[in-house]
Design an enzyme around this catalytic site. Sequence first.
Site, short mmCIF file in Angstrom:
data_model
loop_
_atom_site.label_atom_id
_atom_site.label_comp_id
_atom_site.label_asym_id
_atom_site.label_seq_id
_atom_site.Cartn_x
_atom_site.Cartn_y
_atom_site.Cartn_z
CE1 TYR A 180 -4.22 0.08 -0.42
CE2 TYR A 180 -4.42 -1.43 1.14
CZ TYR A 180 -4.98 -0.68 0.25
OH TYR A 180 -6.28 -1.20 -0.18
CB THR B 187 -4.86 3.59 -21.70
OG1 THR B 187 -4.77 3.40 -23.33
CG2 THR B 187 -6.34 4.02 -21.34
CE LYS C 26 -8.24 1.51 -25.17
NZ LYS C 26 -8.41 2.64 -23.84
CD GLU D 17 -3.50 4.24 0.77
OE1 GLU D 17 -2.38 3.75 1.30
OE2 GLU D 17 -4.52 3.96 1.26
CG ASP E 81 -9.10 9.85 -24.11
OD1 ASP E 81 -8.18 9.20 -23.87
OD2 ASP E 81 -10.43 9.84 -23.42
NE ARG F 38 -7.07 -3.14 -19.64
CZ ARG F 38 -7.98 -3.76 -20.04
NH1 ARG F 38 -7.96 -4.82 -20.81
NH2 ARG F 38 -9.21 -3.12 -20.06
N1 DSN Z 1 -13.05 -0.03 -24.46
C1 DSN Z 1 -12.15 0.76 -25.22
C2 DSN Z 1 -12.16 0.59 -26.80
O1 DSN Z 1 -12.51 -0.50 -27.15
O2 DSN Z 1 -12.08 1.81 -27.46
C3 DSN Z 1 -12.31 2.18 -24.65
O3 DSN Z 1 -12.29 2.34 -23.54
#
Ligand code: DSN
Length: 415
Positions: free
Chosen positions: A56, A228, A231, A58, A202, A237
């Site tokens: 932990y 993120t 991707k 924080e 974003d 993740r």
């Molecule tokens: N679920 C994602 C996507 O497939 O674009 C976005 O958060």
Amino acid sequence: MLESHLSALEGFDREVVQAVRMELERERTRINLIASENYASLAVLEAQGSILTNKYAEGYPGKRYYSGCEPVDMAESLAIERAKELFGCEYANVQPHAGAQANMAAYLTALQPGETVLAMDLRCGGHLTHGSPANFSGQFYRAVHYGVDRRTEMLDYDAIAKLAEVERPRLIVAGASAYPRALDFEAFRRIADSVEAKLMVDMAHFGGLVVGGVHPDPVPHSDFVTGTTHKTMRGPRGGFVLTKDEHGAALDAAVFPGAQGGPLMHVIAAKAVCFKEAMAPEFKAYQETIVANARALCDKMASEGFRIVSGGTETHLFLIDLTQQQISGRQAQDVLESVGITANMNEIPYDDTPPTVTRGIRLGTPAVTTRGMKPEHMDALGGLISRALKNMNDDSVLDWVRAEARDLIGNFPLY
Ligand code: DSN
């Protein structure tokens, strides 16, 4: 972790082992065209599966609420410094658990409850966290939306400017999860300045493309950039937020204690690994190939008679409008899944069907590019997709496509 690393689990919980084994087999044998998914490296998986999960922490490096944080401070500082270097930004927070939490933190920093945010319509390619009434962003803030031009299916920056003039948003959000075109951040900055709004980008989907130099860079033009790591970045993740020094303290407070509790230190360590991987020259070549593959697959689908939303792609994904084929996105998703090709149904601009039906599918190339596919393989892949979609009720054709798809992906081993 892979099956060879599951010995403790094997002795304790065979059902969970079975789920992991099934997933490994699924990932190895199926062609993944979900634009938001990828395959993390073994180095990322090891960091994410490490004992850092136990701690932990924080707070932030050097300013924690619990003792014993020296090792996790080291991991988080590495992730922060690498993010700053990679994206050329002044300030980074790497604690958001995912893209939604990154966006929440940016909103908490930039907006008071009830203030106006102007963002892209979900039905034109935006995201739930861009002000959907079903999401906190549409419930806590006054959300107004711009769409795409009905004829070109691309953003019309003059129309966005006029909408901003009328609505006077405090924050403008650029970025999308299903928009196949590059974004003009200079135009967004001009629009934001014209109404004294802050600009948030974003880049959850296209962050890897930015690092690879194959998509415009939002950092110089934005107050906040959210992203993120799982991707196009091909890491664990997770989410992150980049900003300027002047907003750093407020952003940190928005993430913790504003939106989250204890950070996931094992994931943060894996983010550090992801950022290190993204600094390698091969990462740029990888991003270039993602975009080249998307173009090649898109061209093939167009040559097979499918209507491509906006007529093409400049990114890692594109949308097919299946209206002419008289099949829904759900039917297309299901038949492709039945032949070993995983993709997702997706609304097309101004879609008049429910989101569980849709008129389109979204195809993305980050995952197949990780497996080693190149533009010369997209003709065969597109041919299989086309055969399946045009012969949905012919089991012998579908059997043939299934066997061909398995052969094709078998040439690109995973893990
Ligand atoms: N679920 C994602 C996507 O497939 O674009 C976005 O958060």
